[in-house]
Scaffold this motif. Sequence first.
Motif, PDB file in Angstrom:
ATOM      1  N   ALA A  16      -7.542  11.422  -1.586  1.00 13.50           N
ATOM      2  CA  ALA A  16      -6.381  10.838  -0.918  1.00 13.50           C
ATOM      3  C   ALA A  16      -5.690   9.904  -1.904  1.00 13.50           C
ATOM      4  N   PHE A  17      -4.432   9.613  -1.657  1.00 14.97           N
ATOM      5  CA  PHE A  17      -3.743   8.604  -2.456  1.00 14.97           C
ATOM      6  C   PHE A  17      -3.667   7.323  -1.647  1.00 14.97           C
ATOM      7  N   ILE A  18      -4.163   6.248  -2.240  1.00 14.77           N
ATOM      8  CA  ILE A  18      -4.350   4.985  -1.545  1.00 14.77           C
ATOM      9  C   ILE A  18      -3.377   3.932  -2.057  1.00 14.77           C
ATOM     10  N   TRP A  19      -3.094   2.954  -1.193  1.00 12.11           N
ATOM     11  CA  TRP A  19      -2.341   1.773  -1.580  1.00 12.11           C
ATOM     12  C   TRP A  19      -2.826   0.608  -0.725  1.00 12.11           C
ATOM     13  N   ARG A  20      -2.522  -0.599  -1.137  1.00 15.08           N
ATOM     14  CA  ARG A  20      -2.983  -1.766  -0.387  1.00 15.08           C
ATOM     15  C   ARG A  20      -2.378  -1.742   1.014  1.00 15.08           C
ATOM     16  N   SER A  21      -3.218  -2.000   2.004  1.00 11.60           N
ATOM     17  CA  SER A  21      -2.782  -1.960   3.387  1.00 11.60           C
ATOM     18  C   SER A  21      -1.609  -2.903   3.613  1.00 11.60           C
ATOM     19  N   GLY A  22      -0.522  -2.363   4.143  1.00 13.95           N
ATOM     20  CA  GLY A  22       0.655  -3.170   4.445  1.00 13.95           C
ATOM     21  C   GLY A  22       1.548  -3.470   3.262  1.00 13.95           C
ATOM     22  N   ALA A  23       1.203  -2.993   2.071  1.00 15.32           N
ATOM     23  CA  ALA A  23       1.993  -3.306   0.870  1.00 15.32           C
ATOM     24  C   ALA A  23       3.316  -2.552   0.891  1.00 15.32           C
ATOM     25  N   TYR A  24       4.322  -3.161   0.281  1.00 16.81           N
ATOM     26  CA  TYR A  24       5.594  -2.486   0.078  1.00 16.81           C
ATOM     27  C   TYR A  24       5.397  -1.369  -0.939  1.00 16.81           C
ATOM     28  N   LEU A  25       5.930  -0.190  -0.647  1.00 19.72           N
ATOM     29  CA  LEU A  25       5.868   0.927  -1.583  1.00 19.72           C
ATOM     30  C   LEU A  25       7.259   1.173  -2.160  1.00 19.72           C
ATOM     31  N   SER A  26       7.349   1.185  -3.467  1.00 16.11           N
ATOM     32  CA  SER A  26       8.627   1.428  -4.130  1.00 16.11           C
ATOM     33  C   SER A  26       9.135   2.823  -3.811  1.00 16.11           C
ATOM     34  N   LYS A  27      10.422   3.038  -4.046  1.00 17.53           N
ATOM     35  CA  LYS A  27      10.995   4.371  -3.859  1.00 17.53           C
ATOM     36  C   LYS A  27      10.313   5.383  -4.773  1.00 17.53           C
ATOM     37  N   ALA A  28       9.927   4.943  -5.965  1.00 22.96           N
ATOM     38  CA  ALA A  28       9.236   5.857  -6.884  1.00 22.96           C
ATOM     39  C   ALA A  28       7.907   6.302  -6.301  1.00 22.96           C
ATOM     40  N   ALA A  29       7.167   5.360  -5.677  1.00 25.46           N
ATOM     41  CA  ALA A  29       5.889   5.709  -5.049  1.00 25.46           C
ATOM     42  C   ALA A  29       6.104   6.591  -3.824  1.00 25.46           C
TER      43      ALA A  29
END
Length: 295
Positions: free
Chosen positions: A268-281
């Motif tokens: 899976a691809f993960i990110w910090r819970s609740g973090a803003y994700l850039s348009k690139a991400a």
Amino acid sequence: MEFKQLRSFVEVMHQGGFTQAAKTLHISQSAVSKQVAQLELSLGTPLLERLGSQLRLTAAGSVVLQRAEGMLRLRNELLSELDDLSQLARGELRLGLPLLGSDALFAGLFAEYRRRYPNIAIHLLEGGSRHVEQAVLSGELELGGSLLPNDPQFDFQPFCDEPLDALLPVDHPLAGKGDIGLEELADTPFLLYQRSFVLNDRLLQACQQLGFTPKEGGRSGQADFLAALVAAGQGVVLLPSVVARALERPGVVRLTLRAPDTLRWDIAFIWRSGAYLSKAAQAWLALLRERTVSP
């Protein structure tokens, strides 16, 4: 106090010394030392104790490290949000990928992403799931490919869910079978991954549930090298099917593995819970949804 000073201080602690921090930051060691010294001067207190070749945080250093990591993370998020104003005409994607299987799964995706968004700079880190997870939590990475997490600190988007195959030496007594149960390999040395690979933990747990502890025959993060060790008769390695198929060679037999459902390669691809994700991400995640690998 400047961001570059905070970044140098944080990297010294993350990398375990000035020399490695300088390599990571692509500046000289003397420049890193100067920036840390300037930070200590501006704050009016020492942040590090030097015990021979070892570094230890002072009480003030511990406070500054925690706050500096947060400030750098907020700075990166601010820059990402500002980059969004130009609608992907510029910006960056800070991405982590698993060492295992990246060539098979992600080379084509990278090429397509670069074709669609040629002005996005991609900063890539490769490693085991633990390494990638730590880099996401610290803010070094925005997204990371990891085994499916069971941790509320992460949000995630599933990508693939692969069974494992067994690669055995061609002269192994069980090499002629069409498939093989994990318990049948109890007497065969296992070639394992580096310790940052969560797949090791899943393998150990599955073996213990079947009543045995696997014998370790060696470790590596390189699938090609593990397959070469199998061909040399050093043991068995369990690999995701998509990886194992590409590693069949003289001296090696690939067998379908019968194993508990918990012993799978579910990326899976993960990110910090609740973090803003850039348009690139967000664009990377959208591309993944187009190409998600079904079980």
